[in-house]
Design an enzyme around this catalytic site. Structure first.
Site, PDB file in Angstrom:
ATOM      1  N   ASN A 147     -12.887  59.658  68.526  1.00 36.45           N
ATOM      2  CA  ASN A 147     -13.133  58.245  68.834  1.00 36.45           C
ATOM      3  C   ASN A 147     -13.822  57.613  67.640  1.00 36.45           C
ATOM      4  OD1 ASN A 147     -15.381  60.072  70.266  1.00 36.45           O
ATOM      5  ND2 ASN A 147     -16.379  58.251  69.420  1.00 36.45           N
ATOM      6  N   SER A 189     -15.129  65.457  69.335  1.00 43.20           N
ATOM      7  CA  SER A 189     -14.830  64.147  69.912  1.00 43.20           C
ATOM      8  C   SER A 189     -13.805  63.454  69.029  1.00 43.20           C
ATOM      9  CB  SER A 189     -16.088  63.272  69.999  1.00 43.20           C
ATOM     10  OG  SER A 189     -17.013  63.786  70.927  1.00 43.20           O
ATOM     11  N   ALA A 196     -31.630  62.619  68.113  1.00 42.95           N
ATOM     12  CA  ALA A 196     -32.806  63.252  67.510  1.00 42.95           C
ATOM     13  C   ALA A 196     -32.596  63.417  66.005  1.00 42.95           C
ATOM     14  CB  ALA A 196     -33.067  64.604  68.156  1.00 42.95           C
ATOM     15  N   THR A 232     -27.691  62.833  71.193  1.00 42.33           N
ATOM     16  CA  THR A 232     -29.003  62.568  71.763  1.00 42.33           C
ATOM     17  C   THR A 232     -29.961  61.909  70.777  1.00 42.33           C
ATOM     18  OG1 THR A 232     -29.665  64.841  71.255  1.00 42.33           O
ATOM     19  CG2 THR A 232     -28.868  64.409  73.466  1.00 42.33           C
ATOM     20  N   HIS A 242     -23.973  71.560  66.803  1.00 43.86           N
ATOM     21  CA  HIS A 242     -24.561  71.390  65.466  1.00 43.86           C
ATOM     22  C   HIS A 242     -23.909  72.325  64.446  1.00 43.86           C
ATOM     23  CE1 HIS A 242     -28.576  69.941  67.500  1.00 43.86           C
ATOM     24  NE2 HIS A 242     -27.599  69.063  67.611  1.00 43.86           N
ATOM     25  N   GLU A 290      -9.567  56.876  61.486  1.00 48.89           N
ATOM     26  CA  GLU A 290     -10.115  57.640  62.607  1.00 48.89           C
ATOM     27  C   GLU A 290      -8.964  58.025  63.544  1.00 48.89           C
ATOM     28  OE1 GLU A 290     -11.622  59.574  65.469  1.00 48.89           O
ATOM     29  OE2 GLU A 290     -13.027  59.002  63.875  1.00 48.89           O
ATOM     30  N   THR A 305     -28.159  65.911  61.883  1.00 49.46           N
ATOM     31  CA  THR A 305     -27.548  64.633  61.521  1.00 49.46           C
ATOM     32  C   THR A 305     -28.286  63.922  60.399  1.00 49.46           C
ATOM     33  OG1 THR A 305     -26.698  64.371  63.771  1.00 49.46           O
ATOM     34  CG2 THR A 305     -26.780  62.399  62.401  1.00 49.46           C
TER      35      THR A 305
END
Length: 520
Positions: free
Chosen positions: A120, A118, A131, A129, A440, A41, A486
């Site tokens: 991390n 991102s 969903a 979120t 997305h 990572e 996702t």
């Protein structure tokens, strides 16, 4: 290479640590327990356990530090907590993410001005979120006969539930009002229902977000043959005799470069950086980076005026509120958008700042629109320029078609109708967020039934041109989706991981058989 903290060789090298990369580690740990696995990572570890959602960090200062540490080369830039900054025309990112410095739009194109990433451990799953709706209609991948079972497997890995907010005081009311406006003529699976969410109960009884830590699970963390290396930039996939042979990785702590041999390589960064790494490695199929698609997003808000405060307690800082639920209006081919009706603190869109309101009475509505897929919508790479990590610079070419604008107009009318059905609208008209806002992004390493030049990988996510090289993430999804991607991306990762596990186990059985024969 003295002092390298990396192994010389492994069975499987995984690039990235988001939910799809973590799904590979999990399935391999479960189904090929003898396989050695190294995960790399580029960003730091920002939570405990590694990969956990940062909003589960209750201390606001620690949570802010974790978000800032996730912002990679964008750390320190202004971030946005509301659409107010977006509406003002300023180009900003959400906490925990960062934007491209340049190359995000070109004259005559819409571009993706707020395309975000991102860096991390846990990837975007440390900030999402949660969903996890299932795709429907044309969102589904027709050439995968086992898709439904794979989605069940993804539910298990992500810890998805549809009952997280059963006790919320206004969730039934909101769904009833939405259903009255939407459900007529829809099949049961496409009617208004609770949003499937990747959330779980903590030991103190409160709800918390799932992150990559949940996907990995104890079976991965306790696997002695699995290692996670943070602050490690994979700069190249190694190819020998036409097949994947390992990775070249730069230790961002000291700058040293190492080579790690591997029988299989999985690149599960994101829909922008996965094709970037393949390009940098000289792996450049015709479809690489193409069919890039975002979900145009329309937002609106309403207020429930005819309700009173319930008896539920407020959530601790960072945890999910239980004052109101999250409703789902599923995509249909006739209505090509997906509705996400969220409670106040789970939405990226703060919804009221006037007088005090009853907790849970502000309802945020969002409609995500399926893109009109175009081959020319793409992320390209400039070998003559470098990004902040020293990789080929990204150049995004992206246009909204006439059909896209028509769907957006329909979504705008529909979201106002739904807002009025739910309560009293807080705005006169809905707002269309800038391209890239959905986070997305899909299609750039798309899956195909055959190697026809329009896909990058097989139905098992193996790159057509390079045996042993697998791709993972939203970029693999070949269809135009409106629902959150996702769950589907993790389902596809499960399929790919099982292909690797089966190959490893088969090779092991053959080796054991050969050993027995040699002793006879």
């Amino acid at each position: 290479m003295s002092g390298s903290r990396y192994p010389g060789s492994v069975d499987v090298a995984i690039v990235g640590s988001g939910p799809t990369a973590s799904a590979y580690a999990r399935i391999l740990s479960e189904e090929a327990p003898g396989a050695t696995i190294a995960m790399f990572e580029v960003g730091p570890t920002v939570s405990n356990p590694p990969g956990a959602h940062v909003k589960n960090i209750e201390d606001p200062e620690r949570r802010t530090l974790a978000q800032r540490a996730s912002e990679g080369p964008g750390a320190g830039a202004e971030t946005v907590n509301s659409p107010g900054a977006v509406k003002s025309g300023q180009r900003r990112a959400r906490p925990g993410t960062y934007l491209l410095q340049d190359g995000y739009s070109f004259p005559g194109e819409d571009g993706m001005p707020v395309a975000a990433m991102s860096s991390n451990v846990g990837g975007m799953a440390a900030h999402w979120t949660a969903a996890c709706p299932r795709p429907g209609g044309n969102e589904r991948i027709a050439f995968l006969p086992d898709l439904e079972q794979l989605l069940d497997d993804a539910d298990r890995l992500l810890g998805v539930t549809s009952s997280a907010f059963d006790g919320a005081p206004f969730s039934d009311l909101v769904r009833e009002r939405l259903a009255a406006a939407v459900d007529s003529g829809r099949a049961p699976a496409y009617r208004v229902q609770p949003m499937p969410l990747a959330v779980h109960r903590r030991e103190d009884g409160r709800l918390a977000w799932s992150g990559s830590d949940v996907v990995m699970g104890d079976v991965t963390r306790e696997n002695p043959l699995f290692q996670l290396f943070d602050e490690s930039l994979v700069t190249k996939v190694l190819v020998e005799d036409g097949a994947a042979a390992g990775v070249e990785v730069r230790d961002r702590r000291n700058g040293t470069i190492s080579r790690v041999a591997a029988r299989y390589v999985v690149v599960g960064a994101d829909a922008l950086r996965t094709p970037q790494l393949l390009w940098a490695s000289g792996i450049r199929p015709d479809a690489l980076g193409r069919y890039l698609n975002d979900q145009a997003q329309v937002v609106f808000a309403s207020r429930l005026r005819d309700v009173s405060a319930g008896g539920t307690h407020p959530a601790a800082a960072g945890a999910l509120s239980e004052q109101a639920g999250v409703a789902w209006v599923p995509y249909t081919d006739e209505m090509p958008f997906h509705g996400q009706i969220m409670q106040l603190d789970a939405s990226p869109v703060p919804l009221a700042d006037d007088d005090p309101v009853v907790p849970g009475s502000i309802v945020g509505l969002g409609l995500f629109c399926a893109k009109d897929l175009q081959r020319e919508d793409r992320v390209a790479f400039d070998d003559g320029a470098r990004d902040s990590y020293g990789m080929p610079a990204m150049r995004i070419h992206y246009r909204l078609t006439e059909r896209d604008h028509e769907v957006l107009d329909r979504a705008g009318r529909e979201i106002v109708r739904l807002g009025k059905a739910v309560g009293e609208p807080l705005d006169e008209r809905p707002f269309v967020l800038p391209p890239g806002s959905s986070l997305h992004y899909q299609g750039t390493t798309r899956m195909g039934r055959t190697d026809d030049g329009e896909s990058v990988c097989s139905p098992d996510s193996q790159v057509w041109q390079v045996p042993g090289l697998f791709v993972a993430g939203n970029g693999v999804i070949p269809t135009a989706t409106a629902c959150n991607p996702t769950l589907t991306a993790v389902a596809l990762a499960v399929r790919g991981a099982r292909k690797i596990a089966a190959d490893i186990n088969s090779a092991l059985l053959m080796s054991e058989s050969d050993n027995r024969l040699s002793k006879q």
